[in-house]
Design an enzyme around this catalytic site. Structure first.
Site: not given
Ligand code: NAG
Ligand code: NAG
Ligand code: NAG
Ligand code: NAG
Ligand code: NAG
Length: 952
Positions: A636, A639-640, A642, A753
């Site tokens: 996966g 933005g952070y 992989k 979140d």
């Protein structure tokens, strides 16, 4: 012979097709030529209108179908010039919107009547003048006709009566004269418009009587606005036949005569405004107007009458205005108990007796104005929290000094405090701070609500802001936030408010953005909540299409040159000092930069992170267990960075979250984050196994959770059957995880979140909350304890209050959690097909019915066995409490956990069983027959992705 025949035929067909082709390209060329002619009479066109094919997708504001121009939408482009008759050549045109171009002048060409396909003719807020051509009556397909806020003169063309498809007719705010046309013989008239919902004629100079035949029971009007004209005569009783009416304004005319008694039958009317006329006779009993929210009868010549008792039966009333209406007698006590009552204006009457208000009155009450009456005694319980005005009553003659409500006061009701957004943010010139503190060039304009039923307070405006934002985002416009300011009621009785819409991701709107935004308002695609009633929007000129102000640079240079010299001198003086301090600061910064600098993995060094149960990994270790971060192990990304799957030498599966170089934080922040995450241990939270801070890597290592996300399970992707009991147990588990973060973690952690994609399921279907505390955990905390960093979160789950105020509290997580609970019920994403889950449920819901009448929106899997759904209604109730607009009304996570435990017990389960798998057999309560999750392996299919990522 026959062969030849076929050959000839083929030739003919071929010729025919060729002719059609020529014809089409011919016509397309005509369109291009017409457009060319149009542009010659216009100035300030979008730069893209220079070259190429208008239908080639590059011309802003042009829509084509099969190479024909079907739409011209150029709202708010600051176009100048006139509308040329060449327009008529665009025979396929359906939509023409040139609104808010204040430099478009001159008449509408009569040839406009040739555009027989036109459905929307929208020219709001330009400077067109002259008569409205009769030929508009030939536009048979017309649905929207908005010519309001121009300078049209002359009469309302009777031919408009021919527009049988017309839905919206807005000619307000022009200089139209003459009488209202109705049909007679062969002449059409407005009475023929039986499909039209909106008659907006306010702010003109229409005169003569209102024809009796204008209204009859075949009509389906909802808004009839004839305010601010010069109409005379009486209000015809035929008005009372239009049962569909919702807003009626005839105020500020010269109407006389008695009010027809049958208007009391109009049970759908929210706003009835008849003030400032010369109406006479008795005031009829209006108690049948059950929906009435605003009633304004002020300044008429009605017969002297007792304050009507039926007013207290109007349970929807928010605003009552009967100033100078010859009212006498005393005000009944029950008057102020009307539940939504906000404003009562009864000044300049002969009300006498005792004015009393006890401890029970509408909680919404803002103002009671009884100045200049004959009130002799007052009993008011102390601690009342609304404005009370009683000056110029006999009672106050004796008490003027001691009682504040006896002083003459300014009229407080005409302007309102609005929301402070980001007051301390300073922006470069001409940029404005958005509610979430980004500087940008917003799209701005003024809403003019023409018949608001209540004048609201800042809570209403906040709700409106959220409503506008949500709608614009559902329309897929690139909008970050909206702000409302400067709310007031003007002399025409309109509620004005200034709106600013801020762009998302960039600090300006391009032309496409501005055109689309303006169209949403000019076409009335945006519909505000009902209490605001009909509106017009007046856009301000926008000049920042390239992110800069056009005129700005020139003034900049002139001013710059003038002060440049003196500043130069100052700068020179400062430069020396500045350089010195910079040097010093750089040195200090370097020392602070790396807290791990003296730290070694064996843990004997100085500034070691204080870890509990988490360990340090070297880059080599991680490379080994992921086959050197091979693509096969990548499960996966976000933005952070992989995420990789790996297996440690001891067999433990791990998920490695490797941050990209761009998204790395300072090492001090990283250390803090690692320390904090390592201290968080709860069975419903994904566990941090360790981390790597090595050779420029910032990597977090988590336990691997095999069954994927809740979202995958609900959508059926993961193959796990989510029956009601499992949903309850997963809800309970994730609620407990969150409760731990809020109430037991030290310091408390707000997740920011929460979403079904961040709730993972392990092999026993135990819910594990992921991705908490990531980044900005230590956002600056102000004195009030609010975290005030950038808004983070995912659309659809985002707490509207947090969004608007930027003040983050635990209640924002509660909101998101409520949305997740609604997903449990519907198995739909929060925003799906343009529909917002919270609104969908609220609209579909009927508390008097079984399952609250939600079968239609529920997950079909639940509907197939409704006997199992024990506690369903309680579950929905709880979810809706969580998604209240205001945080203060939402429960805490502790309360949420308690209530879910209660529901779980009702469903015959043990809330302390350690997974979503039923741990005890039961029957009776819900007739369930459950298998252990391991007993039927087909229930599970391994899902290879584990989104420990932050899908942006
Ligand atoms: C209403 O008026 C229209 C036009 O004048 C007419 O055609 C229609 O029959 C009337 N309907 C009723 C119920 O009077
Ligand atoms: C109030 O006015 C009404 C009508 O003018 C009159 O009948 C009544 O006596 C007055 N009551 C008081 C207390 O003055
Ligand atoms: C005013 O007081 C009433 C009753 O004491 C209360 O219900 C209401 O919320 C208060 N309203 C405001 C705006 O503070
Ligand atoms: C205008 O802005 C939108 C959204 O910000 C973007 O998708 C679009 O590509 C832009 N158009 C042009 C011509 O730059
Ligand atoms: C204009 O607004 C109406 C609703 O008010 C909507 O149905 C229609 O689709 C809009 N037109 C366009 C082209 O978006």
């Amino acid at each position: 012979m026959r062969v030849l025949g076929y050959g000839m035929m083929g030739l003919r067909v071929g010729l025919f097709l060729a002719l059609i082709c020529i014809r089409i390209s011919d016509i397309a060329a005509q369109d291009a030529a017409a457009l060319q002619a149009l542009t010659e009479s216009w100035g300030n066109l979008p730069p893209s209108w220079n070259t190429g094919d208008p239908c080639g997708n590059s011309w802003e504001g042009i829509t084509c179908r099969n190479s024909r121009i079907v739409g011209i939408t150029l709202a708010n482009m600051d176009l100048m010039g006139q509308l040329s008759g060449d327009l008529a050549t665009l025979s396929e045109l359906r939509i023409l919107d040139l609104s808010y171009n204040q430099r478009l002048t001159g008449p509408l060409p009569p040839s406009i009547g040739q555009l027989t396909r036109l459905t929307n003719l929208i020219l709001v807020g330009c400077r067109f003048s002259g008569r409205i051509p009769n030929s508009v009556g030939s536009l048979e397909q017309l649905v929207y006709l908005s010519l309001n806020e121009n300078r049209f003169t002359g009469e309302v063309p009777a031919s408009i009566g021919n527009l049988r498809n017309l839905y919206w007719l807005d000619l307000a705010d022009n200089q139209l004269t003459g009488s209202i046309p109705v049909s007679s013989g062969d002449t059409p008239g407005l009475d023929l418009l039986v499909n039209t919902k909106h008659f907006h004629f306010g702010k003109n100079r229409l005169s003569g009587p209102i024809p009796r035949s204008l209204f009859n029971s075949s009509m389906t009007l909802i808004h009839v606005l004839f305010d601010n004209n010069e109409l005379t005569g009486s209000i015809p009783s035929t008005l009372g036949l239009v049962r569909t009416l919702e807003a009626v304004r005839f105020d500020r005319n010269s109407l006389s005569g008695d009010l027809p008694t049958n208007i009391g039958n109009l049970s759908n009317v929210n706003e009835l405004v008849l003030s400032n006329n010369a109406l006479t006779g008795p005031i009829p009993d209006l108690s049948g107007m059950e929906s009435l929210s605003l009633l304004d009868l002020s300044n008429n010549s009605f017969e002297a009458t007792e304050v009507p008792r039926w007013i207290a039966t109007l349970q929807s009333l928010t605003t009552l205005m009967m100033e100078e209406t010859s009212l006498e007698g005393s005000i009944p006590d029950e008057f102020f108990n009307i539940p939504q009552l906000q404003i009562v204006r009864l000044r300049n009457n002969q009300i006498n007796g005792t004015f009393g208000i006890g401890s029970s009155y509408s909680s919404q009450l803002q103002l009671i104005d009884l100045q200049n009456n004959s009130i002799g005694a007052v009993t008011v319980a102390p601690g009342y929290n609304f404005t009370l005005m009683l000056a110029d009553n006999p009672f106050c003659q004796d008490n003027r000094v001691s009682l504040s409500y006896c002083n003459i006061q300014q009229n407080p009701g005409s302007s309102y405090t609005t929301l402070q957004s980001c007051p301390d943010r300073r922006c470069p010139s001409e940029q404005i701070s958005s509610p979430i503190c980004n500087c940008a060039y917003p799209f701005t304009g003024t809403f003019i609500f023409r018949a608001p039923s209540s004048f609201g307070n800042s809570n209403y405006f906040r709700a409106l802001q959220v409503d506008i934002l949500r709608r614009l985002q559902i329309f897929r416009l690139p909008v970050e936030s909206v702000a409302i300011r400067d709310v007031d009621v003007d002399e025409f009785g309109y509620l004005n408010m200034h709106l600013a819409v801020f762009p998302a991701g960039i600090d300006y709107f391009n032309r496409t953005g501005v055109i689309s935004l303006a169209f949403v308002f000019s076409n009335q695609t945006y519909k505000p909540p009902e209490e605001y009633g009909p509106y017009v929007f007046r856009a301000d000129i926008y000049t920042h299409f390239e992110g800069r102000s056009r005129d700005n640079s020139r003034t900049g240079i002139i001013v710059g040159a003038a002060i440049g010299a003196s500043i130069l001198l100052l700068l020179l003086i400062c430069a020396g000092g500045y350089a010195y301090f910079q040097k010093k600061r750089a040195k200090k910064a370097k020392q602070q930069a790396n807290p791990f600098v003296s730290w070694d993995p064996q843990g004997t060094g100085g500034d070691v992170p204080q870890l509990k149960g988490a360990r340090f990994f070297t880059l080599e270790e991680l490379q080994k267990c992921t086959h050197n971060f091979s693509e096969a192990n990548n499960i996966g990304s976000g933005g952070y960075g992989k995420v990789y799957k790996g297996i440690l030498p001891d067999g433990q599966m791990i998920a490695i979250k490797r941050s990209q170089h761009g998204s790395m934080q300072g090492s001090r922040e990283f250390k803090n984050e690692v320390e904090l995450l390592s201290r968080v241990h709860h069975k419903n939270l994904v566990k941090l196994v360790g981390f790597c801070f090595d050779k420029g890597e910032q990597t977090l290592v988590y336990e691997f959770i095999p069954n994927g996300t809740l979202m995958e399970s609900l959508s059926g992707k993961s193959g796990i059957r989510m029956d009601w009991i499992r949903r309850l147990m997963v809800t309970l588990g994730s609620a407990r995880g969150l409760q731990y973060l809020h109430e037991l973690a030290d310091p408390p952690i707000i997740h920011r979140d929460i979403k079904s994609n961040n709730i993972l399921l392990d092999e026993r279907l135990t819910a594990k909350v992921a991705d908490f505390g990531l980044s900005k955990l230590f956002g600056d905390t102000d004195q009030k304890g609010y975290v005030t960093t950038q808004v983070k979160g995912t659309m659809g789950y985002l707490d509207p209050e947090y969004f608007m105020t930027n003040q983050l509290t635990e209640k924002s997580d509660v909101f998101s959690f409520g949305v997740v609970m609604l997903e449990m019920v519907t198995a739909r994403q929060p925003i799906q097909d343009g529909k917002y889950i919270v609104k969908e449920i609220k609209e579909a819901m009927d508390r008097t019915k079984d399952l609250y009448n939600l079968e239609r929106v529920m997950d079909t899997m639940l509907v197939t066995n409704t006997s199992m759904l024990v506690g369903f209604e309680k579950f929905v109730d709880l979810a809706l409490k969580c998604v209240q607009d205001e945080g203060m009304y939402r429960p805490t996570m502790g309360e949420v956990v308690k209530e879910i435990e209660h529901i779980v017990k009702l469903a015959g389960m043990n809330p302390n069983a350690d997974s979503a798998a039923p741990s005890q057999t039961y029957d009776g309560v819900s007739g369930g027959n459950f298998s252990h999750p391991y007993s039927d392996n087909s229930l599970f299919s391994y899902s290879g992705t584990i989104p420990l990522t932050r899908p942006e």
